[in-house]
Design a protein around this motif. Structure first.
Motif, PDB file in Angstrom:
ATOM      1  N   LEU A 214       2.997  -0.645  -0.883  1.00 50.49           N
ATOM      2  CA  LEU A 214       2.983  -2.000  -0.706  1.00 50.49           C
ATOM      3  C   LEU A 214       3.940  -1.839   0.010  1.00 50.49           C
ATOM      4  O   LEU A 214       3.921  -1.941   0.810  1.00 50.49           O
ATOM      5  N   ILE A 215       5.107  -0.942  -0.409  1.00 52.05           N
ATOM      6  CA  ILE A 215       6.326  -1.468  -0.452  1.00 52.05           C
ATOM      7  C   ILE A 215       6.611  -0.544   1.053  1.00 52.05           C
ATOM      8  O   ILE A 215       6.642  -0.885   2.254  1.00 52.05           O
ATOM      9  N   HIS A 216       5.658   0.013   1.470  1.00 47.39           N
ATOM     10  CA  HIS A 216       6.000   1.530   2.341  1.00 47.39           C
ATOM     11  C   HIS A 216       4.893   1.033   3.458  1.00 47.39           C
ATOM     12  O   HIS A 216       4.791   2.074   5.072  1.00 47.39           O
ATOM     13  N   GLY A 217       3.838  -0.113   3.689  1.00 46.81           N
ATOM     14  CA  GLY A 217       2.705   0.018   4.038  1.00 46.81           C
ATOM     15  C   GLY A 217       2.023   1.352   4.670  1.00 46.81           C
ATOM     16  O   GLY A 217       1.091   0.932   5.160  1.00 46.81           O
ATOM     17  N   THR A 218       1.820   2.254   3.569  1.00 48.71           N
ATOM     18  CA  THR A 218       0.607   3.574   3.596  1.00 48.71           C
ATOM     19  C   THR A 218      -0.425   2.475   3.352  1.00 48.71           C
ATOM     20  O   THR A 218      -0.980   4.056   3.260  1.00 48.71           O
ATOM     21  N   ARG A 219      -1.396   2.016   2.620  1.00 48.46           N
ATOM     22  CA  ARG A 219      -2.393   1.647   1.931  1.00 48.46           C
ATOM     23  C   ARG A 219      -2.230   0.182   1.570  1.00 48.46           C
ATOM     24  O   ARG A 219      -1.212  -0.295   1.031  1.00 48.46           O
ATOM     25  N   ARG A 220      -3.246  -0.289   1.535  1.00 47.47           N
ATOM     26  CA  ARG A 220      -3.180  -1.549   2.285  1.00 47.47           C
ATOM     27  C   ARG A 220      -3.449  -2.026   0.130  1.00 47.47           C
ATOM     28  O   ARG A 220      -3.014  -3.365   0.007  1.00 47.47           O
ATOM     29  N   ALA A 221      -3.836  -0.812   0.015  1.00 49.03           N
ATOM     30  CA  ALA A 221      -4.148  -1.682  -2.114  1.00 49.03           C
ATOM     31  C   ALA A 221      -4.562  -2.703  -1.999  1.00 49.03           C
ATOM     32  O   ALA A 221      -3.483  -3.916  -2.717  1.00 49.03           O
ATOM     33  N   GLU A 222      -6.165  -3.440  -0.988  1.00 46.90           N
ATOM     34  CA  GLU A 222      -5.789  -5.387  -1.613  1.00 46.90           C
ATOM     35  C   GLU A 222      -5.698  -5.771  -2.939  1.00 46.90           C
ATOM     36  O   GLU A 222      -5.446  -6.456  -3.449  1.00 46.90           O
ATOM     37  N   ARG A 223      -6.670  -4.731  -3.729  1.00 44.84           N
ATOM     38  CA  ARG A 223      -6.198  -5.312  -5.510  1.00 44.84           C
ATOM     39  C   ARG A 223      -4.944  -6.097  -5.775  1.00 44.84           C
ATOM     40  O   ARG A 223      -4.701  -6.698  -6.412  1.00 44.84           O
TER      41      ARG A 223
ATOM     42  N   TYR B 175       2.693   4.547  -7.371  1.00 43.85           N
ATOM     43  CA  TYR B 175       2.445   4.915  -6.472  1.00 43.85           C
ATOM     44  C   TYR B 175       1.670   3.590  -5.560  1.00 43.85           C
ATOM     45  O   TYR B 175       1.740   4.205  -4.490  1.00 43.85           O
ATOM     46  N   ARG B 176       0.766   2.686  -6.256  1.00 40.78           N
ATOM     47  CA  ARG B 176       0.562   1.531  -5.206  1.00 40.78           C
ATOM     48  C   ARG B 176       1.083   0.888  -5.055  1.00 40.78           C
ATOM     49  O   ARG B 176       1.212   0.194  -3.868  1.00 40.78           O
ATOM     50  N   LEU B 177       2.322   0.353  -5.862  1.00 37.90           N
ATOM     51  CA  LEU B 177       3.756   0.018  -5.541  1.00 37.90           C
ATOM     52  C   LEU B 177       4.091   0.532  -4.206  1.00 37.90           C
ATOM     53  O   LEU B 177       4.584  -0.205  -3.455  1.00 37.90           O
ATOM     54  N   SER B 178       4.329   1.419  -3.920  1.00 34.94           N
ATOM     55  CA  SER B 178       4.849   1.975  -3.221  1.00 34.94           C
ATOM     56  C   SER B 178       4.227   1.776  -1.709  1.00 34.94           C
ATOM     57  O   SER B 178       4.642   2.137  -0.802  1.00 34.94           O
TER      58      SER B 178
ATOM     59  N   GLN C 176      11.421  -1.445  -9.691  1.00 28.28           N
ATOM     60  CA  GLN C 176      10.250  -1.428  -9.719  1.00 28.28           C
ATOM     61  C   GLN C 176       9.080  -0.212 -10.322  1.00 28.28           C
ATOM     62  O   GLN C 176       8.182  -0.909 -11.339  1.00 28.28           O
ATOM     63  N   LYS C 177      10.228   0.558 -11.295  1.00 28.07           N
ATOM     64  CA  LYS C 177       9.282   1.361 -12.344  1.00 28.07           C
ATOM     65  C   LYS C 177       9.333   1.025 -13.738  1.00 28.07           C
ATOM     66  O   LYS C 177       7.646   0.331 -14.519  1.00 28.07           O
ATOM     67  N   GLU C 178      10.023  -0.673 -13.828  1.00 20.25           N
ATOM     68  CA  GLU C 178       9.627  -1.327 -15.115  1.00 20.25           C
ATOM     69  C   GLU C 178       8.413  -2.677 -14.842  1.00 20.25           C
ATOM     70  O   GLU C 178       7.929  -3.065 -15.280  1.00 20.25           O
ATOM     71  N   PHE C 179       8.316  -3.222 -14.034  1.00 18.57           N
ATOM     72  CA  PHE C 179       7.688  -4.189 -13.144  1.00 18.57           C
ATOM     73  C   PHE C 179       5.968  -3.327 -13.322  1.00 18.57           C
ATOM     74  O   PHE C 179       4.683  -4.283 -13.478  1.00 18.57           O
ATOM     75  N   CYS C 180       5.875  -1.911 -13.488  1.00 19.65           N
ATOM     76  CA  CYS C 180       4.711  -0.954 -13.039  1.00 19.65           C
ATOM     77  C   CYS C 180       4.298  -1.468 -14.001  1.00 19.65           C
ATOM     78  O   CYS C 180       3.444  -1.489 -14.323  1.00 19.65           O
ATOM     79  N   ARG C 181       4.945  -0.220 -15.244  1.00 19.73           N
ATOM     80  CA  ARG C 181       5.173  -0.763 -16.479  1.00 19.73           C
ATOM     81  C   ARG C 181       4.741  -1.569 -17.379  1.00 19.73           C
ATOM     82  O   ARG C 181       3.390  -1.901 -18.514  1.00 19.73           O
ATOM     83  N   MET C 182       4.676  -3.294 -17.248  1.00 15.86           N
ATOM     84  CA  MET C 182       4.749  -4.211 -17.446  1.00 15.86           C
ATOM     85  C   MET C 182       2.997  -5.318 -16.970  1.00 15.86           C
ATOM     86  O   MET C 182       2.619  -5.210 -18.098  1.00 15.86           O
ATOM     87  N   TYR C 183       3.771  -4.622 -16.238  1.00 16.18           N
ATOM     88  CA  TYR C 183       1.716  -4.961 -15.316  1.00 16.18           C
ATOM     89  C   TYR C 183       0.998  -4.111 -15.537  1.00 16.18           C
ATOM     90  O   TYR C 183      -0.144  -5.009 -14.556  1.00 16.18           O
TER      91      TYR C 183
ATOM     92  N   ASN D  93      11.180   9.806   0.485  1.00 16.52           N
ATOM     93  CA  ASN D  93      10.694   7.597   0.456  1.00 16.52           C
ATOM     94  C   ASN D  93      11.661   7.612   2.394  1.00 16.52           C
ATOM     95  O   ASN D  93      11.898   6.489   2.862  1.00 16.52           O
ATOM     96  N   SER D  94      12.321   8.496   2.486  1.00 15.99           N
ATOM     97  CA  SER D  94      13.658   8.615   4.078  1.00 15.99           C
ATOM     98  C   SER D  94      12.806   9.046   4.982  1.00 15.99           C
ATOM     99  O   SER D  94      13.104   8.239   5.629  1.00 15.99           O
TER     100      SER D  94
END
Length: 68
Positions: free
Chosen positions: A45-54, A40-43, A28-35, A5-6
């Motif tokens: 988006l946060i780090h800009g490593t993949r667009r993950a449009e959906r 790894y997709r939220l990650s 983040q973990k709870e948000f992902c679980r809830m929805y 991450n660093s």
């Protein structure tokens, strides 16, 4: 914090996600679980490593973020 991450900076969009999650008092973990969002997709988006449009559209809607 892990070394992985660093080495990947957080994008401005990623900071917007983190800010909204903080305001909602959910991590983040709870948000992902809830929805049903893979953590790894939220990650991506946060780090800009993949667009993950959906998931980008879903996160924008859930967190009331402007489209990026």
């Amino acid at each position: 914090m892990s070394q992985l991450n660093s080495k990947r900076p957080i994008t401005p969009y990623g900071w917007a996600i983190k800010q909204r999650l903080t305001e909602m008092r959910v991590d983040q973990k709870e948000f992902c679980r809830m929805y049903g969002i893979p953590p790894y997709r939220l990650s991506n988006l946060i780090h800009g490593t993949r667009r993950a449009e959906r998931y980008r559209r879903q996160v924008e809607k859930l967190l009331d973020l402007p489209p990026s």
